[in-house]
Scaffold this active site. Sequence first.
Site, PDB file in Angstrom:
ATOM      1  N   HIS A   1      41.259  22.139  61.872  1.00 53.25           N
ATOM      2  CA  HIS A   1      40.720  23.221  61.053  1.00 53.25           C
ATOM      3  C   HIS A   1      41.377  24.569  61.344  1.00 53.25           C
ATOM      4  O   HIS A   1      41.806  25.239  60.414  1.00 53.25           O
ATOM      5  CB  HIS A   1      39.199  23.317  61.105  1.00 53.25           C
ATOM      6  CG  HIS A   1      38.728  24.344  60.127  1.00 53.25           C
ATOM      7  ND1 HIS A   1      38.684  24.106  58.779  1.00 53.25           N
ATOM      8  CD2 HIS A   1      38.394  25.645  60.275  1.00 53.25           C
ATOM      9  CE1 HIS A   1      38.326  25.214  58.149  1.00 53.25           C
ATOM     10  NE2 HIS A   1      38.141  26.152  59.027  1.00 53.25           N
TER      11      HIS A   1
ATOM     12  N   TYR B   1      43.713  27.733  59.043  1.00 53.61           N
ATOM     13  CA  TYR B   1      43.690  29.193  59.125  1.00 53.61           C
ATOM     14  C   TYR B   1      44.997  29.748  59.672  1.00 53.61           C
ATOM     15  O   TYR B   1      45.394  30.868  59.332  1.00 53.61           O
ATOM     16  CB  TYR B   1      42.458  29.681  59.895  1.00 53.61           C
ATOM     17  CG  TYR B   1      41.318  29.750  58.916  1.00 53.61           C
ATOM     18  CD1 TYR B   1      41.187  30.856  58.082  1.00 53.61           C
ATOM     19  CD2 TYR B   1      40.465  28.680  58.731  1.00 53.61           C
ATOM     20  CE1 TYR B   1      40.223  30.889  57.110  1.00 53.61           C
ATOM     21  CE2 TYR B   1      39.489  28.709  57.758  1.00 53.61           C
ATOM     22  CZ  TYR B   1      39.375  29.814  56.951  1.00 53.61           C
ATOM     23  OH  TYR B   1      38.431  29.849  55.964  1.00 53.61           O
TER      24      TYR B   1
ATOM     25  N   ARG C   1      41.679   8.919  47.691  1.00 51.81           N
ATOM     26  CA  ARG C   1      42.958   9.522  48.034  1.00 51.81           C
ATOM     27  C   ARG C   1      43.770   8.494  48.810  1.00 51.81           C
ATOM     28  O   ARG C   1      43.279   7.409  49.108  1.00 51.81           O
ATOM     29  CB  ARG C   1      42.756  10.781  48.871  1.00 51.81           C
ATOM     30  CG  ARG C   1      42.263  10.507  50.283  1.00 51.81           C
ATOM     31  CD  ARG C   1      41.987  11.774  51.055  1.00 51.81           C
ATOM     32  NE  ARG C   1      43.208  12.361  51.591  1.00 51.81           N
ATOM     33  CZ  ARG C   1      43.237  13.205  52.629  1.00 51.81           C
ATOM     34  NH1 ARG C   1      42.111  13.538  53.243  1.00 51.81           N
ATOM     35  NH2 ARG C   1      44.362  13.705  53.065  1.00 51.81           N
ATOM     36  N   ARG C   2      44.973   8.844  49.161  1.00 58.01           N
ATOM     37  CA  ARG C   2      45.843   8.004  49.959  1.00 58.01           C
ATOM     38  C   ARG C   2      45.894   6.584  49.424  1.00 58.01           C
ATOM     39  O   ARG C   2      45.655   5.621  50.154  1.00 58.01           O
ATOM     40  CB  ARG C   2      45.364   7.980  51.412  1.00 58.01           C
ATOM     41  CG  ARG C   2      45.496   9.335  52.079  1.00 58.01           C
ATOM     42  CD  ARG C   2      45.037   9.330  53.514  1.00 58.01           C
ATOM     43  NE  ARG C   2      45.620  10.468  54.223  1.00 58.01           N
ATOM     44  CZ  ARG C   2      45.318  10.791  55.462  1.00 58.01           C
ATOM     45  NH1 ARG C   2      44.446  10.091  56.140  1.00 58.01           N
ATOM     46  NH2 ARG C   2      45.903  11.817  56.045  1.00 58.01           N
TER      47      ARG C   2
ATOM     48  N   HIS D   1      41.887  19.740  46.366  1.00 58.52           N
ATOM     49  CA  HIS D   1      41.446  20.946  47.073  1.00 58.52           C
ATOM     50  C   HIS D   1      42.581  21.575  47.876  1.00 58.52           C
ATOM     51  O   HIS D   1      42.886  22.751  47.723  1.00 58.52           O
ATOM     52  CB  HIS D   1      40.264  20.603  47.994  1.00 58.52           C
ATOM     53  CG  HIS D   1      39.995  21.622  49.044  1.00 58.52           C
ATOM     54  ND1 HIS D   1      39.459  22.854  48.760  1.00 58.52           N
ATOM     55  CD2 HIS D   1      40.212  21.613  50.382  1.00 58.52           C
ATOM     56  CE1 HIS D   1      39.361  23.556  49.874  1.00 58.52           C
ATOM     57  NE2 HIS D   1      39.807  22.823  50.869  1.00 58.52           N
ATOM     58  N   PHE D   2      43.240  20.768  48.717  1.00 56.02           N
ATOM     59  CA  PHE D   2      44.229  21.461  49.565  1.00 56.02           C
ATOM     60  C   PHE D   2      45.561  21.691  48.870  1.00 56.02           C
ATOM     61  O   PHE D   2      46.377  22.451  49.368  1.00 56.02           O
ATOM     62  CB  PHE D   2      44.378  20.823  50.949  1.00 56.02           C
ATOM     63  CG  PHE D   2      44.820  19.395  50.973  1.00 56.02           C
ATOM     64  CD1 PHE D   2      46.083  19.027  50.571  1.00 56.02           C
ATOM     65  CD2 PHE D   2      43.962  18.411  51.439  1.00 56.02           C
ATOM     66  CE1 PHE D   2      46.487  17.710  50.614  1.00 56.02           C
ATOM     67  CE2 PHE D   2      44.352  17.092  51.486  1.00 56.02           C
ATOM     68  CZ  PHE D   2      45.623  16.736  51.071  1.00 56.02           C
ATOM     69  N   HIS D   3      45.759  21.088  47.697  1.00 54.13           N
ATOM     70  CA  HIS D   3      46.925  21.538  46.931  1.00 54.13           C
ATOM     71  C   HIS D   3      46.670  22.905  46.301  1.00 54.13           C
ATOM     72  O   HIS D   3      47.613  23.606  45.951  1.00 54.13           O
ATOM     73  CB  HIS D   3      47.336  20.509  45.878  1.00 54.13           C
ATOM     74  CG  HIS D   3      48.141  19.387  46.470  1.00 54.13           C
ATOM     75  ND1 HIS D   3      47.567  18.305  47.068  1.00 54.13           N
ATOM     76  CD2 HIS D   3      49.481  19.208  46.601  1.00 54.13           C
ATOM     77  CE1 HIS D   3      48.513  17.503  47.534  1.00 54.13           C
ATOM     78  NE2 HIS D   3      49.683  18.026  47.266  1.00 54.13           N
TER      79      HIS D   3
HETATM   80  C1  HEM Z   1      55.902  18.762  43.706  1.00 56.57           C
HETATM   81  C2  HEM Z   1      54.861  19.184  44.340  1.00 56.57           C
HETATM   82  C3  HEM Z   1      53.820  18.262  44.902  1.00 56.57           C
HETATM   83  C4  HEM Z   1      53.361  17.086  44.379  1.00 56.57           C
HETATM   84  C5  HEM Z   1      53.765  16.431  43.083  1.00 56.57           C
HETATM   85  C6  HEM Z   1      52.396  16.567  45.310  1.00 56.57           C
HETATM   86  C7  HEM Z   1      51.687  15.403  45.139  1.00 56.57           C
HETATM   87  C8  HEM Z   1      50.843  14.831  46.053  1.00 56.57           C
HETATM   88  C9  HEM Z   1      50.030  13.661  45.862  1.00 56.57           C
HETATM   89  C10 HEM Z   1      49.960  12.857  44.574  1.00 56.57           C
HETATM   90  C11 HEM Z   1      49.351  13.430  47.003  1.00 56.57           C
HETATM   91  C12 HEM Z   1      48.291  12.382  47.289  1.00 56.57           C
HETATM   92  C13 HEM Z   1      48.718  11.015  47.318  1.00 56.57           C
HETATM   93  C14 HEM Z   1      47.634  10.094  47.814  1.00 56.57           C
HETATM   94  O1  HEM Z   1      46.611  10.530  48.385  1.00 56.57           O
HETATM   95  O2  HEM Z   1      47.816   8.885  47.643  1.00 56.57           O
HETATM   96  C15 HEM Z   1      49.744  14.437  47.938  1.00 56.57           C
HETATM   97  C16 HEM Z   1      49.267  14.524  49.225  1.00 56.57           C
HETATM   98  C17 HEM Z   1      49.496  15.594  50.070  1.00 56.57           C
HETATM   99  N1  HEM Z   1      50.226  16.721  49.773  1.00 56.57           N
HETATM  100 FE1  HEM Z   1      51.263  17.083  48.075  1.00 56.57          FE
HETATM  101  N2  HEM Z   1      52.289  17.428  46.373  1.00 56.57           N
HETATM  102  C18 HEM Z   1      53.143  18.472  46.148  1.00 56.57           C
HETATM  103  C19 HEM Z   1      53.331  19.561  46.958  1.00 56.57           C
HETATM  104  C20 HEM Z   1      52.725  19.732  48.191  1.00 56.57           C
HETATM  105  C21 HEM Z   1      52.871  20.886  49.017  1.00 56.57           C
HETATM  106  C22 HEM Z   1      53.723  22.090  48.675  1.00 56.57           C
HETATM  107  C23 HEM Z   1      52.133  20.667  50.133  1.00 56.57           C
HETATM  108  C24 HEM Z   1      51.893  21.524  51.350  1.00 56.57           C
HETATM  109  C25 HEM Z   1      52.364  22.703  51.580  1.00 56.57           C
HETATM  110  C26 HEM Z   1      51.538  19.379  50.018  1.00 56.57           C
HETATM  111  C27 HEM Z   1      50.737  18.789  50.967  1.00 56.57           C
HETATM  112  C28 HEM Z   1      50.179  17.548  50.859  1.00 56.57           C
HETATM  113  C29 HEM Z   1      49.410  16.927  51.897  1.00 56.57           C
HETATM  114  C30 HEM Z   1      49.081  17.500  53.263  1.00 56.57           C
HETATM  115  C31 HEM Z   1      48.985  15.695  51.400  1.00 56.57           C
HETATM  116  C32 HEM Z   1      48.082  14.679  52.107  1.00 56.57           C
HETATM  117  C33 HEM Z   1      48.823  13.542  52.650  1.00 56.57           C
HETATM  118  C34 HEM Z   1      47.869  12.536  53.218  1.00 56.57           C
HETATM  119  O3  HEM Z   1      46.813  12.265  52.600  1.00 56.57           O
HETATM  120  O4  HEM Z   1      48.173  12.022  54.293  1.00 56.57           O
HETATM  121  N3  HEM Z   1      51.909  18.839  48.813  1.00 56.57           N
HETATM  122  N4  HEM Z   1      50.637  15.297  47.341  1.00 56.57           N
HETATM  123 CU   LIG Z   2      38.350  22.452  57.918  1.00 50.32          CU
END
Ligand code: HEM
Ligand SMILES: [Cu+2]
Lengths: 550, 48
Positions: free
Chosen positions: A224, A228, A440-441, A375-377
């Site tokens: 967490h 921040y 998710r995931r 949310h975190f996107h």
């Molecule tokens: C082209 C831009 C992006 C696309 C299309 C994208 C798409 C996605 C998708 C579809 C997932 C979820 C997949 C799943 O849960 O099965 C994901 C997970 C995630 N994304 Fe992105 N994302 C983008 C940019 C970013 C950026 C800029 C960040 C952070 C600065 C980010 C951080 C994350 C994180 C931390 C996860 C979680 C991974 C996990 O569950 O282990 N993403 N993203």
């Molecule tokens: Cu938190």
Amino acid sequence: MKTASRLKVDQRDAKLVMAHFYVAFISLAIGGMAGLLQVLVRSGLFELPAGIGYYQLLTLHGVVLALVLTTYFIMGFQIAAVSRTSGTLTAVQRKLGWTGFIIMTIGTAMAAIMILLNEASVLYTFYAPLQAHAVFYLGLAFVIVGSWFGSAVILLKYRQWRKENNKAVSPLLTFMAVVNSIMWIVATIGVAATVLLQLLPWSLGLVETINVGVSRTLFWYFGHPLVYFWLLPAYMAWYVIIPKIIGAKIFSDSLARFSFILFLLFSIPVGFHHQLMEPGIDATWKFLQVVLTFIVIIPSLMTAFSLFATFEGYGRSQGAKGLFGWLKKLPWKDARFVVPFIGMVAFIPGGAGGIINASNQMNQVVHNTIWVTGHFHLTVATTVLLTFFGISYWLVPHLTGRILTKEMNNLAITQGVLWFVGMTIMSGAMHAAGLLGAPRRSSFSEYGGSSVAADWIPYQVAQGIGGSILFLSIILMLYIFINLAFFSPKGEQDFPVGEAGHEAEKTPKVFENWKIWIGITVALILFAYTIPFIDLIQNAPPGSKGYKLW
Amino acid sequence: MAQPETVKKQKKGEEEPSFKGAFVSVLIVGLFIIITWFGVFILFNYRF
Ligand code: HEM
Ligand SMILES: [Cu+2]
């Protein structure tokens, strides 16, 4: 002489900062590519070429974007901010900075190689009992230790400035970087502990089993404050830099410092809000940490008010009338303002979603659904990232002795708008599908023809469309970065640093009484964690062996 | 053609700046938070 040397980041410091930025933007390219592939796979219209696993890809995406890009950008930005406001680094400080950079980069390479070899598809949270190759954990440890060197640079420079200025109130940007560095050091102790004492020996086979509850608790003790750690540098830009860009004064120096102190105190003893659905933690302690979590709403709304007030004050000084007339007076053609502004707007739904996530029992509605990803996107991947992009638009040319040209400025606005459009579609669809229960995931699946799962598919197609637009925006960002780093015309780009308004009161000295603030921080942590932590150890179920499910 | 920086727009006896817009804006943000929260709260009650 003294002021002149302070207006510009020294060339030697600039090199160190740019080194961090190169890694950050290479990460953006790799992570963006992975993100695009993910949304395409999940739309059901595309399959990964033989050999690449979905979880391998998702691990890469999470690690390079959420861990590597953010940490490198922040270390670089904070060093630049401190060098600009408290003076050029000493040779020793700069050497420490480079040492940290090299250690972090060795660690990043180790972890990345293990992910690419498919030895570490454990996602960016590396939750036990999923077990990665030992080199992956060792790499993480290197990244953490390297980041301590970067943090030490900030703290040493701050101490030196205070010594040389008779303990005067420190420059605001430096103060903020110090708060963030202290929070980072306190928080990373937790993740370092689980990596070095639990995960590493377990992956090396030195111990058979692991206490899963303890490792997840240590992870979120760090996880967490991690969010921040991403957000506070964005707040540095909002509180101090954006006012200068629009031509206004900082609303209140004291309010800014006070809100940072509150973030330091209440960001750490709250990790349980990520473990609300987990067994082994007593409901009382979960509830207590939920309450502590909600305290962060106070500095958040303080920040919101302070920003609105800066904008309104400026607009009115330009003759704006009516309740919202000031909005029209803002510099809507300046990318250095517009791009972070889009980030600020995204934080409204981002923050609202966060409050829902943290609402104890209500977490059941959204837990582990794609809502959380939506949310975190918004929070990290829009609010934080667009602010970082907005910073890069002036900081990169400032460091490389170039300028942000009119064309690049306009392209940068296009970049921000594209991000906004793409993210509204992708994140909106994620939120909606999450409320319908979509996990998710998870790769594409029809779940054996379930009608519930069939409802999710149109949202996944929408995510594919939004994600593709986002990818275009990333390409634009990379193009602009390369231009500003290597090709833009030579010149002097300003490093904007705002000043407090003349009517602002004198800043109380108590904000720099670190004994008090670190003392309360530690006390709150001990209060929120000691008993449940002992409980997790004493009443632990049998430990778990490692699993490699990919 | 640098502008002389000494020209002050500020006039003496100027009233306190008004932050009504900022205040209302924060209220709107608060309202948005409350509405979305209750939206999911209703869903929660319906499901659990
Ligand atoms: C082209 C831009 C992006 C696309 C299309 C994208 C798409 C996605 C998708 C579809 C997932 C979820 C997949 C799943 O849960 O099965 C994901 C997970 C995630 N994304 Fe992105 N994302 C983008 C940019 C970013 C950026 C800029 C960040 C952070 C600065 C980010 C951080 C994350 C994180 C931390 C996860 C979680 C991974 C996990 O569950 O282990 N993403 N993203
Ligand atoms: Cu938190």
